[in-house]
Scaffold this active site. Structure first.
Site, mmCIF file in Angstrom:
data_model
loop_
_atom_site.group_PDB
_atom_site.id
_atom_site.type_symbol
_atom_site.label_atom_id
_atom_site.label_comp_id
_atom_site.label_asym_id
_atom_site.label_seq_id
_atom_site.Cartn_x
_atom_site.Cartn_y
_atom_site.Cartn_z
ATOM 1 N N GLY A 27 0.710 -1.185 -0.097
ATOM 2 C CA GLY A 27 -0.111 -0.001 -0.036
ATOM 3 C C GLY A 27 0.833 1.097 -0.025
ATOM 4 C CG ASP A 137 8.021 -3.365 14.422
ATOM 5 O OD1 ASP A 137 9.377 -3.709 14.773
ATOM 6 O OD2 ASP A 137 7.860 -3.131 13.213
#
Length: 743
Positions: A27, A137
């Site tokens: 994307g 993360d």
């Protein structure tokens, strides 16, 4: 920010798309504006992935997860539609740099800034954990900096601890270098819960304090091994901050503090104030005229510059302000139609807020005006003149390489200018950084500020490149490096950086081919010199794996940076039965090892990489240097059919044979010139040249140049790496290095 492409939509739902902020395989992220004037970062999923129900379900999870986080230090979701034909997610837009970008460009944070960063990120993680989630993360690239505090972003892989969708055994989720030991074990150890984020937070804060990850850089498997087994390197971290980080970086998750405890440890008796209501760090709010002192002044200035750049966006017109006071940029037809409607108060606040940031940054309004390339100078004959910058070490420790690169570029430019059919004229501007990272940052800024410079060849070393690339990227100035090889330079996402040589981590393939082919090695000793830090890991890690895959025994040994006697480690390697040896380190320590091997009458293959291709290795090792083989991305053009003409021209122009990397720099200048020639005259700008370099294929005398259009990475075709052997006390060129093991 990049301009929209013709393939980009004009709108998504009510949001007008203004610029591209980034793109990935699945994307694109855009800067967009709502009908009410709010700026957002809008992530739009490509339709082909939206047709995958599994992917769509993961996107629904991301939206739902992000909406559960309520913290002033986590970027909030503004809007989303996971059910659209192309699903999208809009979050608050923060114009500041990431922590990774800021520290790389301007150095570590001081102690007050570290305490603010630690307290506020811990508060954000407390909100994540209170919601029953794990971020998974936490890394410098996922922390954005605003004048009032940091913002934690990207909850795409956040999950509840009990969810195993992404944690099957053998699958590592997260970013090596910031992974917790339980993440690195990939399901084989303790479960990944909230303590995992605390470990990653400790890594992030260590990076913010020192400018380096606490477990170094290199191959992912090496980083994960260190996270599980090695102590963190906290040298240079302020003592009070280091005390907190040691707890965060405990190997056993049960021994780590909670997010709330980390926040309390950093705040102490000095609570950190909450952000001012309505600012949030976005350009449609007004930052304080005197920003908090937690950020260094250059970072505040960078935030100011990016906020000021919003003034150039389509349909952000000062219609409530005297037109003579605020220039109005031309806007597309669709934007002009919207501009006819009565502007809201938010638009006026946007202009006032950006102007306030410029005032706080100090004299930065000119950036918005001068960031586009102006018309070039012209020769007496009317040809436009474009400047190639050379950023090199011309007087420091590696002046031999830096001067060679400058000569290569100058020769390429002189030969081009001698052509009667040239469509433009080239000029050279050289900046000497003396091999000093601090001076390298200043040299990069000087070249970036000179709008006549359309591209840069250099810098000379990994260290000087590391502090320069953000400056070049911010200026949209393409930079082609022919000697730096660290993988860390390419993973930071710099769009204008071209690493025009195989990375150090790739050299393991050539070393393997030499060892198993030419040398017929049976048992290979690998010496990882900790004094060479990441360079050593990038050689040893991949080579060890390649030898293991080839079922060829290897004996790895790590040597302390303080150790000057290689006798003990050679005793161990000899006892293990090695018949060949690879040294991962630099010339000075290689000379010590060479003398020890010579005294022992070791006759097996001795190999190293370009860190040993240095005349100082020959002088320090003496007769012991003979027999060594070096794998390096530098050629001797005088013995290559395609390079002899260059070598003769170099000797005629400078009175000497070309040194290492002169031909590579000559090729880099040819690559840039070829890309520049492919552009129409009206499109010869820095940004367009960056795109053209990504698209061009160029056959040089040293290698073939072709870059991945999406990432800018050099496409490896086996060319561009060469063998050098020491014989009679000199380096002798031995031809292209084989990439594959001969059958």
């Amino acid at each position: 920010m990049e301009p929209l492409r013709t393939s980009d939509p004009a709108r998504v739902a009510e949001y007008r798309l203004l610029r591209r902020l980034g793109a990935g395989g699945m994307g694109v992220v855009y800067l967009a504006r709502s009908g009410a004037g709010t700026l957002v970062a809008l992530k739009l999923v490509l339709e082909e992935y939206a047709e995958d129900e599994g992917f769509r379900e993961r996107f629904r999870r991301e939206v739902a997860t992000a909406r559960r986080i309520t913290s002033p230090w986590a970027v909030p979701v503004v809007d989303a539609d996971p059910e659209a034909a192309a699903p999208w997610l809009a979050t608050e837009f923060v114009p500041g740099p990431s922590l990774a970008e800021a520290v790389t460009a301007h150095g570590p944070l001081a102690q007050p800034g570290l305490r603010v960063l630690g307290a506020r990120l811990a508060e954000a993680l407390h909100a994540v954990h209170t919601a029953g989630l794990v971020h998974r993360d936490v890394k410098p690239g996922n922390v954005l900096l605003a004048v009032d505090g940091p913002r934690l972003i990207d909850f795409g892989i956040a999950r509840a601890p009990e969810e195993t969708t992404l944690t099957a055994t053998g699958m590592v989720v997260g970013t090596p270098g910031y992974l917790s030991p339980e993440q690195a074990r990939a399901g084989e150890g303790p479960s990944v819960g909230a303590p995992s984020d605390i470990f990653s937070l400790g890594c992030v804060l260590a990076f913010a304090a020192t400018g380096r990850p606490p477990f170094g850089t290199g191959a992912p498997d090496a980083l994960m091994f260190r996270a599980v087994h090695d102590p963190a390197n906290l040298d240079g971290v302020p003592q009070d901050v280091a005390a907190v980080l040691r707890g965060c970086l405990e190997k056993d998750p049960r021994d780590r503090p909670t997010a709330g405890e980390v926040r309390a440890a950093f705040e102490g008796d000095r609570p950190v104030p909450a952000p001012a209501e309505g600012t949030g760090g976005a350009p449609d709010g007004t930052p304080e005229a005197e920003p908090p002192a937690w950020l260094p002044e250059p970072v505040v200035r960078l935030i100011a510059e990016r906020s000021a750049s919003v003034l150039e966006l389509p349909d952000i017109d000062a219609t409530e302000v005297d037109a003579a006071a605020v220039p109005t940029a031309g806007a597309p037809t669709e934007a002009a139609a919207e501009a006819a409607a009565p502007p809201g108060r938010r638009r006026l606040l946007l202009l006032a807020g950006a102007a306030a940031v410029v005032a706080a940054g100090g004299g930065l309004a000119a950036w918005a005006v001068t960031r586009d390339d102006g018309p070039p100078a012209t020769t007496a004959g009317g040809l436009p003149v474009y400047v190639l910058g050379v950023h090199a070490d011309l007087t420091g420790d590696r002046k031999d390489i830096g001067r060679a690169q400058e000569r290569g570029v100058r020769l390429a430019v002189e030969q081009f200018n001698a052509r009667t059919d040239r469509p433009f004229t080239l000029s050279v501007r050289a900046e000497d950084d003396r091999g000093d990272p601090a001076e390298a940052a200043r040299a990069a800024q000087r070249l970036a500020d000179d709008r006549s410079v359309l591209a840069v060849i250099g810098p000379t070393t990994d260290a000087t490149a590391a502090v320069s690339l953000t400056t070049y990227d911010t200026a949209l100035l393409p930079v082609v490096a022919v000697s730096p090889g660290a993988i860390s330079l390419s993973v930071q996402g710099h769009k204008s950086f071209f690493q025009a040589r195989p990375q150090d981590s790739i050299l393991g393939f050539y070393l393997r081919a030499f060892l198993l082919g030419t040398a017929r090695a049976r048992t290979v000793g690998l010496i990882d010199d900790r004094k060479a830090d990441d360079y050593a890991w990038e050689l040893c890690g991949p080579l060890s794996k390649l030898l293991r895959e080839a079922r060829r025994p290897s004996v790895p040994k790590v040597v302390s940076a303080l150790q000057t006697d290689f006798a003990a480690v050679l005793d161990e390697l000899t006892a293990a039965g090695i018949d060949s040896l690879v040294f991962a380190g630099y010339h000075d320590r290689a000379a010590l090892l060479a003398r020890e091997l010579h005294d022992r009458r070791f006759t097996g293959a001795r190999a190293a990489a370009q860190g040993v291709l240095d005349e100082r290795f020959l002088s320090a090792a003496g007769a012991a240097a003979d027999g060594w083989t070096i794998v390096a991305p530098a050629t001797d053009p005088s013995v290559q059919p395609e390079g002899r003409k260059f070598a003769a021209a170099h000797r005629g122009r400078f009175g000497t044979a070309p040194h290492w990397y002169a031909a590579e720099a000559y090729d880099a200048a040819g690559l840039v010139t070829s890309a520049l020639r492919s552009l129409p005259a009206a499109q010869r700008s820095r940004a367009r040249l960056t795109e053209a370099i990504r698209a061009v294929t160029y056959r040089g005398i040293t290698k073939n140049f072709a870059f991945d259009p999406a990432t800018g990475a050099l496409r490896i075709d086996g060319s561009g790496v060469f063998l050098w052997k020491v014989s009679g006390g000199v380096f002798q060129y031995a031809g292209p290095a084989p990439y594959q093991v001969p059958v």
